[in-house]
Write a protein that holds these residues in place. Structure first.
Motif, short mmCIF file in Angstrom:
data_model
loop_
_atom_site.label_atom_id
_atom_site.label_comp_id
_atom_site.label_asym_id
_atom_site.label_seq_id
_atom_site.Cartn_x
_atom_site.Cartn_y
_atom_site.Cartn_z
N UNK A 202 0.92 -1.33 0.21
CA UNK A 202 -0.18 0.02 0.07
C UNK A 202 1.13 0.72 -0.06
N UNK A 203 0.96 2.06 -1.69
CA UNK A 203 1.66 3.37 -1.07
C UNK A 203 1.85 3.81 -0.06
N UNK A 204 0.77 4.81 0.92
CA UNK A 204 0.61 5.09 2.13
C UNK A 204 1.29 4.22 3.53
N UNK A 205 1.32 3.24 3.06
CA UNK A 205 2.02 2.71 4.48
C UNK A 205 3.61 2.62 4.29
N UNK A 206 3.78 2.72 2.52
CA UNK A 206 5.62 2.23 2.08
C UNK A 206 5.63 4.02 2.65
N UNK A 207 5.22 4.82 2.50
CA UNK A 207 5.26 6.54 3.03
C UNK A 207 5.58 6.28 3.70
N UNK A 208 4.62 6.74 4.95
CA UNK A 208 4.34 6.65 6.13
C UNK A 208 6.31 5.70 7.26
N UNK A 209 6.40 4.93 6.32
CA UNK A 209 7.59 4.52 7.08
C UNK A 209 8.62 4.76 6.64
#
Length: 411
Positions: A154-161
């Motif tokens: 999930x792009x949003x999870x990747x970005x947050x991490x």
């Protein structure tokens, strides 16, 4: 949707992290674990493979082994090698091997999700291996083994991490003796914890067990074993969630101790029924395509290509491990159940083709087969269709280290 929670990890003081971190309990024999822990009283193997501190003749499943594990865990706490986090946190775990990295979220996942197939499986478990971990968890009150879960990224999870690891300093950062770098960040900010929990709840409908079927099953059965009130922490188990686009599966190869009465000539003739067989010579053959296998016999490698029409194209039948079983192991070697037949053994791809040659050249084994690895998408398809892979189909590297983050079920 996937339910995850932060937890108060039991973890090493930073100065002890490298000493504590140990290979997973299930990739080492007792003898190998004893060698690994030699001269290192802080190795977590004293807890996960506690038979190394008992007489050699001790049955590894005897009660005294699990009692020793509990005593060693208590000693680690008393010596302040380990401490428990004061508040629930998430942890970000990055492993780097050969210039490639994978970054996952360490959390606890709901046993209910395991029971309800939100956490999907692709392997059968063995009762004896389950019971070993059930006993270990029950005696120690700790889930020491991390279950490796994958999810469609999930792009949003990747970005947050990525944002967190870029802005923060890791609590642990060391290179282990096998040259794998282990970095762990502590996510202790309440807003960040809420954000990541919400992202998974909204965007990750299911997760998949990549490695750790026995650990997951044991955690679920420990919860079932409580006759009275279930400790709240026992409703969850220790997991690390990795996005699938950062993962790859290595080959998982086979060695066999006899030719089941065949000569070299009759074996090659039997193989030619369903495979195109080509002599390669002394150069090791590591398959590079689906339905291509290598065979090492009497000092030579052979290339085996499955003939069209000799295998099924369903999610299980199309796997090379299935073709090996159906068209080689059963009809030629009379190996019906790979989980129980003592004539077959399994060699993880991390050990390379040389390990296969060594097992055969030593005389311990007669023949070896190298396989093309299963893909992540194949694993997902099999799990989504509630199918089960043949035993020992997948090998993941690098391995998460035991001891860096442990989940206590009695808080």
């Amino acid at each position: 949707m996937a339910i995850i929670q932060p937890f108060k990890a039991l973890r090493p003081q930073p100065q002890f992290a490298k000493q504590v971190a140990s290979k997973p309990y299930d990739v080492l024999s007792s003898a190998e674990a004893k060698i690994e822990a030699q001269g290192n009283p802080a190795s977590f193997l004293h807890i996960t493979k506690s038979e190394i501190d008992l007489p050699e003749q001790t049955d590894v499943h005897a009660p005294e082994v699990y009692l020793q594990a509990k005593q060693n865990l208590d000693a680690f706490l008393k010596r302040e090698i380990l401490f428990q986090e004061s508040k629930p946190c998430y942890y970000i775990y990055r492993l780097m091997m050969d210039g490639k990295s994978q970054t996952g979220l360490v959390c606890t996942s709901a046993v209910d999700d395991y029971d309800n197939n939100i956490i999907k499986k692709h392997e059968f478990t063995r009762p004896d291996k389950e019971q070993d971990r059930i006993n270990h968890i029950t005696f120690t009150g700790a889930q020491t083994g991390n279950v490796f879960l994958a999810y469609r990224n999930v792009d949003a999870i990747d970005a947050f991490i990525t944002q967190w690891t870029t802005a923060k300093t890791p609590g642990y950062d060391f290179v282990a003796d096998d040259a794998v770098q282990h970095s762990i960040w502590v996510m202790n900010d309440g807003n960040a914890i809420e954000t990541i929990t919400d992202l998974f709840a909204k965007h990750v409908p299911v997760t998949y067990i990549a490695d750790g079927h026995h650990r997951a099953a044991s955690a679920a059965k420990v919860r079932q074993s409580f006759n009275g009130k279930i400790p709240e922490a026992a409703n969850y188990f220790l997991t690390t969630l990795f996005p699938a686009n950062q993962l790859s599966i290595m080959d998982y190869n086979r060695v066999i101790s006899d030719l089941n009465g065949h000569t070299q000539e009759s074996l090659l003739a039997a193989l030619s029924k369903n495979f195109t067989v080509q002599l390669i010579g002394e150069k090791a053959l590591k398959p590079t395509a689906l339905h291509e296998m290598g065979m090492y016999l009497n000092g030579n490698w052979y290339q085996l290509n499955a003939k069209p029409g000799t295998f099924s194209t369903d999610p299980i039948g199309i796997l090379d491990v299935s073709i090996l079983q159906k068209n080689i192991l059963e009809p030629i070697f009379n190996i019906i159940d790979q989980r129980t037949d003592k004539r077959i053994d399994f060699v993880g791809g991390i050990r390379g083709m040389a390990a296969l040659e060594s097992r055969v050249n030593s005389g311990e084994m007669k023949v070896a087969f190298s396989l093309f690895p299963v893909s992540m998408e194949q694993l997902f398809t099999i799990a989504d269709t509630n199918n089960v892979m043949p035993p020992k189909s997948t090998w993941f590297e690098p391995k998460l280290r035991d001891g860096l983050l442990t989940h206590l079920i009695y808080e």
